[in-house]
Design an enzyme around this catalytic site. Structure first.
Site, mmCIF file in Angstrom:
data_model
loop_
_atom_site.group_PDB
_atom_site.id
_atom_site.type_symbol
_atom_site.label_atom_id
_atom_site.label_comp_id
_atom_site.label_asym_id
_atom_site.label_seq_id
_atom_site.Cartn_x
_atom_site.Cartn_y
_atom_site.Cartn_z
ATOM 1 N N ASP A 172 -0.052 3.458 -3.271
ATOM 2 C CA ASP A 172 -1.192 4.120 -3.449
ATOM 3 C C ASP A 172 -1.730 5.129 -2.102
ATOM 4 O O ASP A 172 -1.722 6.227 -2.584
ATOM 5 C CB ASP A 172 -2.517 3.336 -2.849
ATOM 6 C CG ASP A 172 -2.125 2.162 -3.747
ATOM 7 O OD1 ASP A 172 -2.187 2.258 -4.438
ATOM 8 O OD2 ASP A 172 -2.475 0.619 -2.779
ATOM 9 N N GLY B 95 0.561 -1.432 0.106
ATOM 10 C CA GLY B 95 -0.274 -0.066 0.033
ATOM 11 C C GLY B 95 0.796 1.254 -0.122
ATOM 12 O O GLY B 95 0.308 1.986 -0.103
#
Length: 317
Positions: free
Chosen positions: A259, A256
């Site tokens: 992101d 992540g």
């Protein structure tokens, strides 16, 4: 109306505790996890309003995903489906030489049948930014058309389009990805891409600064951000390349991180920052994410500000 609208699949992530092997785990940690919802949450944590669009099965697992995302403070606008299943993935953490392993289980999911006509396109037209990734069109031929049509709807409405290339080799080959994703490029204003993907998938050569300039020039993007892992990122805008190093971090969970970077970069641009400043805050957000278990960057704007101010030093001191 939200500042940023994202579109894509969010899965349930199942992880055995610690460095346990999947084959003998007797318990799993469960979290919602998806690139586009991760971006929406990161942007929201930095002060912009965000909505996640998707198609979700009307099941306990689908409701679990939507409920968890809403709990993170973003708005969800989903098409509930009585066909298709909830996608999942299994994550096995480990150090060298074993390494972290991801196993996808996302065949026949509800989102793979999603079509643009099923969504309220005014949500996209009224937003300042529409964001999606290269993961979404990798999931089905239907989603390849849907992604293209949603980008067209955004462009027609005057909404800035942002796209994270986000190549996943477990979903498709470099040749398939190149053929599909380059067809989307005319509808994209802001491209985020890893340097390795620009080389491996698109066949570009050069260092990250050269890659950013070549991509921006060849495909007529407004902005190109080339990430380079532990070495930070570069951003091309108005034919000028800006550079920012990564902040040092003690990694707890790297999943992540990209992101978080993308969400923070978009949020800071929406707040009026120039590209160098947005890169700075994106790098700070990414460094904080690496200290947090799960896919989601559960950070505060104040923490990010402190990392930037202290140039990555321990913010608890």
């Amino acid at each position: 109306m939200s500042d940023i609208v994202t579109f894509g699949e969010t899965m349930l992530r199942l992880s055995p505790p610690g460095d346990e092997r999947l084959e003998n785990a007797d318990e799993f940690e469960v979290r919602a996890a998806g690139a586009e919802s991760n971006v929406a949450i990161a942007a929201s944590r930095l002060g912009v309003s965000a909505t996640w669009l998707s198609k979700v099965p009307e099941t306990a697992l689908g409701r679990r995903v939507v409920g968890e995302l809403r709990g993170h403070g973003i708005e969800t606008d989903v098409v509930w489906s009585h066909r298709g299943r909830q996608g999942t993935y299994y994550l096995e953490h480990a150090g060298k030489p074993r390494g972290t392993n991801v196993i996808y289980d996302r065949e026949n999911t509800a989102v793979s049948t999603a079509e643009a006509r099923e969504f309220d396109l005014d949500r996209i037209r009224d937003a300042q930014v529409f964001f999606t990734t290269g993961i979404t069109p990798a999931l089905s031929s239907t989603l390849r058309d849907t992604t293209l049509n949603l980008l067209k709807a955004a462009r027609k409405g005057g909404t800035t389009t942002a796209f994270d290339f986000n190549y996943r080799r477990k979903l498709w080959s470099p040749d398939e990805a190149k053929e599909t994703l380059t067809r989307l490029f005319p509808g994209i204003d802001v491209l985020v891409i890893a340097a390795r993907d620009a080389r491996t998938v698109l066949g570009f050569e050069g260092d990250p600064r050269q890659l950013a300039h070549k991509l921006g020039s060849q495909y007529d993007f407004t902005t190109v951000v080339v990430t380079r892992g532990s070495e930070g990122a570069v951003g091309w805008h108005d034919s000028v390349v800006h550079d920012h190093d990564a902040y040092d971090t003690e990694t707890v969970d790297p999943i992540g991180t990209g992101d978080a970077f993308a969400g923070a970069f978009i949020a800071r641009r929406l707040n009026g920052d120039d590209v160098p400043t947005a890169l700075e805050y994106a790098a700070a957000t990414a460094s904080l994410k690496r200290t947090i278990p799960g896919d989601v960057a559960l950070v505060t704007a104040e923490e990010v500000e402190t990392v930037v101010k202290n140039q990555g030093e321990d913010i608890s001191r």
